[in-house]
Design an enzyme around this catalytic site. Sequence first.
Site, mmCIF file in Angstrom:
data_model
loop_
_atom_site.group_PDB
_atom_site.id
_atom_site.type_symbol
_atom_site.label_atom_id
_atom_site.label_comp_id
_atom_site.label_asym_id
_atom_site.label_seq_id
_atom_site.Cartn_x
_atom_site.Cartn_y
_atom_site.Cartn_z
ATOM 1 C CB SER A 146 -0.865 0.000 1.271
ATOM 2 O OG SER A 146 -1.379 1.277 1.549
ATOM 3 C CE1 TYR A 159 -3.713 0.339 4.106
ATOM 4 C CE2 TYR A 159 -5.004 -1.615 4.604
ATOM 5 C CZ TYR A 159 -4.410 -0.773 3.696
ATOM 6 O OH TYR A 159 -4.507 -1.043 2.339
#
Length: 265
Positions: A146, A159
Amino acid sequence: MDMKAFSLEGKIAWITGASYGIGFAIAEAYASAGATIVFNDINQDLVNKGLAAYEEKGIKAHGYVADVTNEDAVQALVKQIEEEVGVIDILVNNAGIIRRIPMIEMSAADFRKVIDVDLNAPFICAKAVIPSMIKKGHGKIINICSMMSELGRETVSAYAAAKGGLKMLTRNICSEYGEYNIQCNGIGPGYIATPQTAPLRERQPDGSRHPFDQFIIAKTPAARWGEATDLQGPAVFLASDASNFVNGHILYVDGGILAYIGKQP
Ligand code: NAP
Ligand code: GCO
Protein backbone atom coordinates in the site's frame (compact mmCIF):
# COMPACT_ATOMS: atom_id res chain seq x y z
CA MET A 1 12.68 -10.77 -26.74
CA ASP A 2 10.13 -13.63 -26.67
CA MET A 3 6.88 -12.07 -25.41
CA LYS A 4 5.90 -15.52 -24.10
CA ALA A 5 7.91 -14.40 -21.05
CA PHE A 6 4.75 -12.57 -19.98
CA SER A 7 2.59 -15.69 -20.31
CA LEU A 8 1.25 -17.57 -17.27
CA GLU A 9 0.28 -20.65 -19.30
CA GLY A 10 0.50 -23.80 -17.20
CA LYS A 11 0.90 -21.89 -13.94
CA ILE A 12 -1.32 -22.28 -10.85
CA ALA A 13 -2.05 -18.99 -9.10
CA TRP A 14 -3.58 -18.70 -5.62
CA ILE A 15 -4.98 -15.24 -4.87
CA THR A 16 -6.18 -14.80 -1.31
CA GLY A 17 -9.45 -12.93 -0.61
CA ALA A 18 -10.30 -12.75 -4.31
CA SER A 19 -14.10 -12.99 -4.43
CA TYR A 20 -14.17 -9.34 -5.49
CA GLY A 21 -12.10 -6.14 -5.48
CA ILE A 22 -8.42 -6.02 -6.34
CA GLY A 23 -7.95 -9.77 -5.85
CA PHE A 24 -10.68 -10.57 -8.35
CA ALA A 25 -9.21 -8.18 -10.94
CA ILE A 26 -5.76 -9.74 -10.55
CA ALA A 27 -7.21 -13.25 -10.86
CA GLU A 28 -9.08 -12.21 -14.03
CA ALA A 29 -5.83 -10.93 -15.55
CA TYR A 30 -3.97 -14.10 -14.57
CA ALA A 31 -6.67 -16.23 -16.21
CA SER A 32 -6.35 -14.14 -19.40
CA ALA A 33 -2.59 -14.81 -19.27
CA GLY A 34 -3.27 -18.57 -19.08
CA ALA A 35 -3.07 -19.35 -15.37
CA THR A 36 -5.31 -21.70 -13.42
CA ILE A 37 -7.05 -19.64 -10.72
CA VAL A 38 -7.37 -20.69 -7.10
CA PHE A 39 -8.90 -18.33 -4.57
CA ASN A 40 -10.23 -18.43 -1.04
CA ASP A 41 -12.48 -16.28 1.03
CA ILE A 42 -13.64 -16.23 4.56
CA ASN A 43 -17.03 -17.95 4.08
CA GLN A 44 -18.90 -20.14 1.59
CA ASP A 45 -21.30 -17.37 0.56
CA LEU A 46 -18.38 -15.21 -0.57
CA VAL A 47 -16.68 -18.15 -2.29
CA ASN A 48 -19.94 -18.94 -4.13
CA LYS A 49 -20.26 -15.26 -5.08
CA GLY A 50 -16.72 -15.37 -6.37
CA LEU A 51 -17.24 -18.61 -8.30
CA ALA A 52 -20.33 -17.13 -9.97
CA ALA A 53 -18.44 -13.94 -10.83
CA TYR A 54 -15.54 -15.90 -12.31
CA GLU A 55 -17.96 -18.12 -14.26
CA GLU A 56 -19.62 -15.00 -15.67
CA LYS A 57 -16.19 -14.04 -17.03
CA GLY A 58 -15.72 -17.52 -18.47
CA ILE A 59 -13.13 -18.42 -15.83
CA LYS A 60 -13.25 -21.90 -14.21
CA ALA A 61 -11.78 -20.97 -10.84
CA HIS A 62 -11.20 -23.21 -7.83
CA GLY A 63 -12.71 -21.62 -4.70
CA TYR A 64 -12.05 -22.62 -1.10
CA VAL A 65 -13.27 -21.40 2.29
CA ALA A 66 -10.32 -20.46 4.50
CA ASP A 67 -9.47 -17.73 6.96
CA VAL A 68 -5.93 -16.79 6.02
CA THR A 69 -5.12 -15.88 9.64
CA ASN A 70 -5.55 -19.51 10.71
CA GLU A 71 -2.26 -21.34 10.12
CA ASP A 72 -3.71 -24.87 10.48
CA ALA A 73 -6.48 -23.99 8.01
CA VAL A 74 -3.97 -22.54 5.53
CA GLN A 75 -1.62 -25.53 5.80
CA ALA A 76 -4.60 -27.85 5.18
CA LEU A 77 -5.81 -25.66 2.30
CA VAL A 78 -2.44 -25.73 0.53
CA LYS A 79 -2.31 -29.54 0.89
CA GLN A 80 -5.84 -29.76 -0.54
CA ILE A 81 -4.97 -27.43 -3.45
CA GLU A 82 -1.86 -29.49 -4.24
CA GLU A 83 -3.95 -32.68 -4.26
CA GLU A 84 -6.91 -31.28 -6.22
CA VAL A 85 -5.31 -28.69 -8.54
CA GLY A 86 -1.53 -28.92 -8.31
CA VAL A 87 1.49 -27.21 -6.77
CA ILE A 88 1.05 -23.44 -6.44
CA ASP A 89 3.42 -21.46 -8.71
CA ILE A 90 2.15 -17.98 -7.82
CA LEU A 91 0.83 -16.71 -4.50
CA VAL A 92 -0.79 -13.28 -4.28
CA ASN A 93 -1.28 -12.18 -0.67
CA ASN A 94 -4.23 -9.90 -1.36
CA ALA A 95 -6.70 -10.49 1.51
CA GLY A 96 -6.75 -7.46 3.72
CA ILE A 97 -8.83 -5.31 6.03
CA ILE A 98 -8.63 -1.79 7.39
CA ARG A 99 -10.03 -0.16 10.51
CA ARG A 100 -10.11 3.65 10.33
CA ILE A 101 -9.97 4.68 14.01
CA PRO A 102 -7.88 7.42 15.70
CA MET A 103 -4.98 5.55 17.31
CA ILE A 104 -5.66 6.54 20.91
CA GLU A 105 -9.28 5.42 20.48
CA MET A 106 -8.36 2.09 18.84
CA SER A 107 -8.54 -1.03 21.00
CA ALA A 108 -5.55 -3.35 21.08
CA ALA A 109 -7.93 -6.04 19.80
CA ASP A 110 -8.74 -3.97 16.70
CA PHE A 111 -5.04 -3.21 16.17
CA ARG A 112 -4.17 -6.91 16.48
CA LYS A 113 -6.96 -7.92 14.05
CA VAL A 114 -5.61 -5.67 11.30
CA ILE A 115 -2.05 -6.88 11.90
CA ASP A 116 -3.33 -10.47 11.88
CA VAL A 117 -5.02 -10.24 8.47
CA ASP A 118 -2.68 -7.77 6.74
CA LEU A 119 0.71 -9.00 8.02
CA ASN A 120 0.52 -12.31 9.89
CA ALA A 121 -1.62 -13.93 7.17
CA PRO A 122 0.82 -13.12 4.32
CA PHE A 123 3.55 -14.73 6.49
CA ILE A 124 1.34 -17.80 7.10
CA CYS A 125 0.43 -18.19 3.40
CA ALA A 126 3.98 -17.64 2.13
CA LYS A 127 5.34 -20.10 4.70
CA ALA A 128 2.80 -22.67 3.47
CA VAL A 129 3.69 -22.43 -0.24
CA ILE A 130 7.49 -21.90 -0.19
CA PRO A 131 8.52 -25.55 0.55
CA SER A 132 6.79 -26.83 -2.62
CA MET A 133 8.13 -23.87 -4.62
CA ILE A 134 11.66 -24.84 -3.52
CA LYS A 135 11.03 -28.45 -4.61
CA LYS A 136 9.60 -27.25 -7.94
CA GLY A 137 12.57 -24.94 -8.54
CA HIS A 138 10.64 -21.71 -8.91
CA GLY A 139 7.94 -19.56 -7.36
CA LYS A 140 6.41 -16.09 -7.34
CA ILE A 141 5.05 -14.39 -4.24
CA ILE A 142 3.34 -11.03 -4.64
CA ASN A 143 2.30 -9.11 -1.53
CA ILE A 144 -0.33 -6.41 -1.93
CA CYS A 145 1.22 -3.60 0.03
CA SER A 146 0.00 0.00 0.00
CA MET A 147 1.03 3.62 -0.11
CA MET A 148 0.77 3.16 3.64
CA SER A 149 3.86 0.99 3.34
CA GLU A 150 5.60 4.39 2.91
CA LEU A 151 3.28 7.05 4.35
CA GLY A 152 1.04 7.46 7.38
CA ARG A 153 -2.19 9.31 7.80
CA GLU A 154 -4.76 9.90 10.53
CA THR A 155 -6.82 6.87 11.67
CA VAL A 156 -4.88 4.12 9.87
CA SER A 157 -2.12 3.34 12.42
CA ALA A 158 -2.71 -0.44 12.43
CA TYR A 159 -3.03 -0.63 8.67
CA ALA A 160 0.13 1.43 8.05
CA ALA A 161 2.06 -0.64 10.60
CA ALA A 162 0.90 -3.84 8.87
CA LYS A 163 1.63 -2.62 5.34
CA GLY A 164 5.02 -1.25 6.39
CA GLY A 165 5.79 -4.63 7.88
CA LEU A 166 4.55 -6.34 4.72
CA LYS A 167 7.08 -4.30 2.69
CA MET A 168 9.88 -5.64 4.90
CA LEU A 169 8.48 -9.20 4.90
CA THR A 170 8.59 -8.96 1.09
CA ARG A 171 12.26 -7.97 1.20
CA ASN A 172 13.05 -10.71 3.71
CA ILE A 173 11.42 -13.49 1.69
CA CYS A 174 13.46 -12.21 -1.29
CA SER A 175 16.63 -12.34 0.83
CA GLU A 176 15.99 -15.78 2.32
CA TYR A 177 14.62 -17.66 -0.73
CA GLY A 178 15.95 -15.84 -3.79
CA GLU A 179 18.59 -18.55 -4.22
CA TYR A 180 15.77 -21.08 -4.89
CA ASN A 181 14.54 -19.03 -7.85
CA ILE A 182 11.68 -17.62 -5.80
CA GLN A 183 10.89 -13.97 -6.46
CA CYS A 184 8.94 -12.09 -3.82
CA ASN A 185 7.78 -8.58 -4.74
CA GLY A 186 5.07 -6.21 -3.66
CA ILE A 187 2.49 -4.13 -5.44
CA GLY A 188 1.71 -0.81 -3.75
CA PRO A 189 -1.66 0.35 -5.09
CA GLY A 190 -2.54 4.00 -4.68
CA TYR A 191 -6.15 4.89 -3.95
CA ILE A 192 -8.28 2.35 -5.81
CA ALA A 193 -12.08 2.44 -6.14
CA THR A 194 -13.15 -0.78 -4.37
CA PRO A 195 -15.50 -1.61 -1.47
CA GLN A 196 -12.58 -0.99 0.91
CA THR A 197 -12.39 2.69 -0.05
CA ALA A 198 -16.10 3.25 -0.70
CA PRO A 199 -16.54 5.20 2.58
CA LEU A 200 -13.88 7.68 1.37
CA ARG A 201 -15.81 8.37 -1.84
CA GLU A 202 -19.35 8.66 -0.53
CA ARG A 203 -21.27 11.66 -1.88
CA GLN A 204 -22.08 14.28 0.78
CA PRO A 205 -25.72 15.04 1.71
CA ASP A 206 -25.57 18.09 -0.57
CA GLY A 207 -24.40 15.86 -3.45
CA SER A 208 -20.82 17.19 -3.35
CA ARG A 209 -17.80 14.92 -3.46
CA HIS A 210 -16.44 13.55 -0.13
CA PRO A 211 -13.62 15.83 1.13
CA PHE A 212 -11.22 12.87 1.04
CA ASP A 213 -12.26 12.15 -2.54
CA GLN A 214 -11.42 15.77 -3.46
CA PHE A 215 -8.11 15.44 -1.57
CA ILE A 216 -7.06 12.34 -3.49
CA ILE A 217 -7.95 13.90 -6.84
CA ALA A 218 -5.76 16.92 -5.93
CA LYS A 219 -2.92 14.65 -4.75
CA THR A 220 -2.89 12.38 -7.80
CA PRO A 221 -1.16 13.60 -11.00
CA ALA A 222 -3.58 11.34 -12.91
CA ALA A 223 -6.38 13.37 -11.20
CA ARG A 224 -8.45 10.23 -10.70
CA TRP A 225 -8.88 7.23 -8.38
CA GLY A 226 -7.33 4.05 -9.61
CA GLU A 227 -9.41 1.15 -10.83
CA ALA A 228 -8.62 -2.45 -9.85
CA THR A 229 -7.92 -3.07 -13.55
CA ASP A 230 -5.00 -0.57 -13.34
CA LEU A 231 -3.20 -3.21 -11.29
CA GLN A 232 -3.62 -6.04 -13.79
CA GLY A 233 -0.61 -5.38 -16.02
CA PRO A 234 1.85 -4.90 -13.14
CA ALA A 235 0.47 -8.02 -11.43
CA VAL A 236 0.93 -10.15 -14.57
CA PHE A 237 4.47 -8.81 -15.01
CA LEU A 238 5.47 -9.72 -11.43
CA ALA A 239 3.91 -13.20 -11.77
CA SER A 240 5.63 -13.95 -15.10
CA ASP A 241 9.10 -15.03 -16.22
CA ALA A 242 9.56 -11.47 -17.48
CA SER A 243 10.34 -10.45 -13.89
CA ASN A 244 12.65 -13.34 -12.89
CA PHE A 245 15.44 -10.91 -11.95
CA VAL A 246 13.13 -8.52 -10.08
CA ASN A 247 13.14 -9.40 -6.38
CA GLY A 248 12.34 -7.58 -3.15
CA HIS A 249 10.81 -4.69 -5.07
CA ILE A 250 7.62 -2.79 -4.21
CA LEU A 251 6.04 -1.64 -7.47
CA TYR A 252 3.85 1.39 -6.69
CA VAL A 253 0.83 1.64 -8.96
CA ASP A 254 -0.52 4.92 -7.64
CA GLY A 255 -1.02 7.31 -10.55
CA GLY A 256 2.04 9.22 -9.31
CA ILE A 257 0.81 10.21 -5.83
CA LEU A 258 4.06 9.28 -4.09
CA ALA A 259 6.01 11.54 -6.50
CA TYR A 260 3.74 14.59 -6.22
CA ILE A 261 3.36 17.37 -3.61
CA GLY A 262 -0.25 17.89 -4.72
CA LYS A 263 -2.18 20.55 -6.62
CA GLN A 264 -2.58 23.94 -4.91
CA PRO A 265 -6.23 24.16 -3.67
P1 NAP B 1 -11.78 -5.40 -0.28
O1 NAP B 1 -12.63 -4.93 -1.40
O2 NAP B 1 -12.17 -5.10 1.13
O3 NAP B 1 -11.52 -6.99 -0.44
C1 NAP B 1 -10.70 -7.62 0.53
C2 NAP B 1 -10.87 -9.11 0.32
O4 NAP B 1 -10.14 -9.83 1.32
C3 NAP B 1 -12.33 -9.53 0.47
O5 NAP B 1 -12.65 -10.57 -0.43
C4 NAP B 1 -12.35 -10.02 1.90
O6 NAP B 1 -13.39 -10.90 2.19
C5 NAP B 1 -11.01 -10.74 1.95
N1 NAP B 1 -10.62 -11.05 3.34
C6 NAP B 1 -10.59 -10.21 4.39
N2 NAP B 1 -10.19 -10.86 5.48
C7 NAP B 1 -9.95 -12.15 5.11
C8 NAP B 1 -9.50 -13.31 5.79
N3 NAP B 1 -9.21 -13.28 7.12
N4 NAP B 1 -9.38 -14.47 5.11
C9 NAP B 1 -9.69 -14.51 3.78
N5 NAP B 1 -10.12 -13.44 3.06
C10 NAP B 1 -10.23 -12.27 3.74
O7 NAP B 1 -10.33 -4.78 -0.45
P2 NAP B 1 -9.56 -4.32 -1.76
O8 NAP B 1 -9.68 -2.85 -1.91
O9 NAP B 1 -9.89 -5.23 -2.90
O10 NAP B 1 -8.08 -4.60 -1.23
C11 NAP B 1 -7.42 -5.82 -1.49
C12 NAP B 1 -6.01 -5.65 -0.96
O11 NAP B 1 -5.44 -4.46 -1.54
C13 NAP B 1 -5.95 -5.45 0.54
O12 NAP B 1 -4.79 -6.07 1.05
C14 NAP B 1 -5.82 -3.93 0.69
O13 NAP B 1 -5.17 -3.57 1.89
C15 NAP B 1 -4.97 -3.61 -0.49
N6 NAP B 1 -5.02 -2.23 -0.96
C16 NAP B 1 -6.21 -1.66 -1.31
C17 NAP B 1 -6.19 -0.34 -1.81
C18 NAP B 1 -7.44 0.38 -2.22
O14 NAP B 1 -7.36 1.61 -2.40
N7 NAP B 1 -8.56 -0.30 -2.38
C19 NAP B 1 -5.00 0.34 -1.94
C20 NAP B 1 -3.81 -0.28 -1.53
C21 NAP B 1 -3.84 -1.57 -1.05
P3 NAP B 1 -14.52 -10.35 3.19
O15 NAP B 1 -15.58 -9.76 2.32
O16 NAP B 1 -14.99 -11.56 3.95
O17 NAP B 1 -13.90 -9.33 4.12
C1 GCO C 1 -7.14 4.93 3.56
C2 GCO C 1 -7.24 4.01 2.37
C3 GCO C 1 -5.84 3.58 1.95
C4 GCO C 1 -5.94 2.68 0.77
C5 GCO C 1 -4.61 2.22 0.31
C6 GCO C 1 -3.73 3.34 -0.15
O1 GCO C 1 -8.03 4.86 4.42
O2 GCO C 1 -6.19 5.72 3.58
O3 GCO C 1 -8.03 2.88 2.67
O4 GCO C 1 -5.20 2.95 3.00
O5 GCO C 1 -6.67 1.54 1.07
O6 GCO C 1 -3.98 1.39 1.23
O7 GCO C 1 -2.60 2.76 -0.77
